[in-house]
Design a protein around this motif. Structure first.
Motif, mmCIF file in Angstrom:
data_model
loop_
_atom_site.group_PDB
_atom_site.id
_atom_site.type_symbol
_atom_site.label_atom_id
_atom_site.label_comp_id
_atom_site.label_asym_id
_atom_site.label_seq_id
_atom_site.Cartn_x
_atom_site.Cartn_y
_atom_site.Cartn_z
ATOM 1 N N ALA A 87 0.834 -1.208 0.000
ATOM 2 C CA ALA A 87 0.000 0.000 0.000
ATOM 3 C C ALA A 87 0.865 1.253 0.000
ATOM 4 C CB ALA A 87 -0.930 -0.011 1.212
ATOM 5 N N GLU A 88 1.981 1.212 0.737
ATOM 6 C CA GLU A 88 2.902 2.350 0.748
ATOM 7 C C GLU A 88 3.577 2.528 -0.612
ATOM 8 O OE1 GLU A 88 5.686 2.183 3.910
ATOM 9 O OE2 GLU A 88 4.196 2.556 5.481
ATOM 10 N N GLN A 89 3.889 1.409 -1.278
ATOM 11 C CA GLN A 89 4.441 1.493 -2.623
ATOM 12 C C GLN A 89 3.433 2.140 -3.567
ATOM 13 O OE1 GLN A 89 6.183 -2.880 -2.075
ATOM 14 N NE2 GLN A 89 6.442 -2.158 -4.159
ATOM 15 N N LEU A 90 2.194 1.729 -3.458
ATOM 16 C CA LEU A 90 1.156 2.256 -4.325
ATOM 17 C C LEU A 90 0.933 3.746 -4.077
ATOM 18 C CD1 LEU A 90 -0.740 1.237 -6.520
ATOM 19 C CD2 LEU A 90 -2.451 0.795 -4.767
ATOM 20 N N ALA A 91 1.134 4.167 -2.832
ATOM 21 C CA ALA A 91 0.971 5.580 -2.483
ATOM 22 C C ALA A 91 2.201 6.403 -2.835
ATOM 23 C CB ALA A 91 0.679 5.703 -0.990
ATOM 24 N N GLY A 92 3.239 5.761 -3.357
ATOM 25 C CA GLY A 92 4.436 6.483 -3.748
ATOM 26 C C GLY A 92 5.401 6.744 -2.618
ATOM 27 N N ARG A 93 5.188 6.092 -1.451
ATOM 28 C CA ARG A 93 6.052 6.333 -0.295
ATOM 29 C C ARG A 93 7.122 5.257 -0.121
ATOM 30 N NH1 ARG A 93 0.877 7.745 2.035
ATOM 31 N NH2 ARG A 93 0.713 5.639 2.909
ATOM 32 N N ARG A 94 7.126 4.275 -1.001
ATOM 33 C CA ARG A 94 8.063 3.169 -0.849
ATOM 34 C C ARG A 94 8.344 2.583 -2.234
ATOM 35 N NH1 ARG A 94 8.506 -0.284 3.862
ATOM 36 N NH2 ARG A 94 9.637 -2.188 3.395
#
Length: 273
Positions: free
Chosen positions: A221-228
């Motif tokens: 989810a963090e990857q999808l949000a651009g944070r990871r």
């Protein structure tokens, strides 16, 4: 176009993440529309196809001005932007007060988003509640997906929210769009979560069915949000979204494509990285 509405029953269970993942993995050409009256987050989380940032003023804000004389599917696409990988997005409002510009016009937007065409629309409307102005477009939906966690209190709110949605979708007893439930649960608990939710819905005689279970995968989810960073297309989250899309095809006839069909966002790996 098919208009698939994604909303949450309570709080922030991951509806926006689910909507983005569904749109990115959708097997037909798709448009992700941020229609939450409280504002959207894509402009802060994603970049544009050319490597620049998304324009916060091009989307629902600019469409409100340009659509004063009428809203058409072509006009909607003129005010959309493209993410890396080919997914088109209609960026949401940036402040809640901007919702005033859409007063009395949600019906016209719903009609445009549901107009016949080659593009399916995945619309994130935020938290579903009886007083939401975006409810005006719900009668044009082909399917409404309610995202929920699986605790006892979440399922109780889910049952109540689905019942109220049914009244909005089927005014005066007319048949409206079906309602599907998407549960957020750890991979090992998915079968039990689906069984428990189905029992709660049946016990309350709620006209909805479990349409799928999305893996609870915070890192993805963090990857999808651009944070990871990471290879998100190999995560449990994306695998569960692909399985859910298959389920939507089986249960509701949505998300299917001809065997030879090619779409502009056929590969979601550019979006989901």
């Amino acid at each position: 176009m098919a208009l698939i509405v994604v909303c949450s029953a309570k709080g922030s269970p991951g509806a926006s993440t689910t909507a983005l993942a569904l749109a990115a993995e959708w097997p037909r050409q798709s448009l992700l529309a941020e229609l939450d009256p409280l504002g959207g987050d894509l402009v802060y989380r994603q970049g544009a196809e050319d490597g620049s940032v998304l324009d916060p003023n091009r989307g629902m804000n600019s469409l409100a001005l340009a659509g004063r004389g009428g809203i058409t599917p072509e006009l909607v696409h003129e005010h959309s932007q493209r993410l890396p990988g080919g997914l088109d997005v209609l960026v949401g409002l940036t402040r809640p007060e901007q919702t005033n510009g859409w007063s009395g016009r949600w019906t016209a937007l719903g009609r445009a988003l549901a107009a016949p065409g080659t593009t399916d629309v995945i619309a994130d409307i935020g938290r579903a509640h009886p007083g939401s102005p975006v409810n005006e477009l719900l009668p044009y939906a082909s399917l409404v997906l309610v995202v929920s966690r699986t605790t006892a209190e979440d399922l109780a709110h889910l049952r109540s929210r689905v019942a109220s949605l049914h009244n909005v979708l089927s005014p005066a007893g007319r048949s409206g769009a079906p309602v599907g439930v998407l549960l957020i649960a750890p991979a090992r608990q998915q079968a039990a979560a689906a069984r428990d939710a189905a029992q709660v819905l049946a016990a309350g005689q709620v006209p909805a069915q479990v349409a799928g279970v999305i893996a609870f995968d915070p890192k993805a989810a963090e990857q999808l949000a651009g944070r990871r960073r990471g290879r998100i297309h190999r995560t449990q989250l994306v695998a569960s979204v692909r399985q859910t899309i298959g389920s939507l095809g089986t249960q509701f006839g949505l998300g299917r494509v001809p065997e030879q069909a090619v779409t502009e966002n056929e590969s979601a790996e550019g979006v989901l990285q």
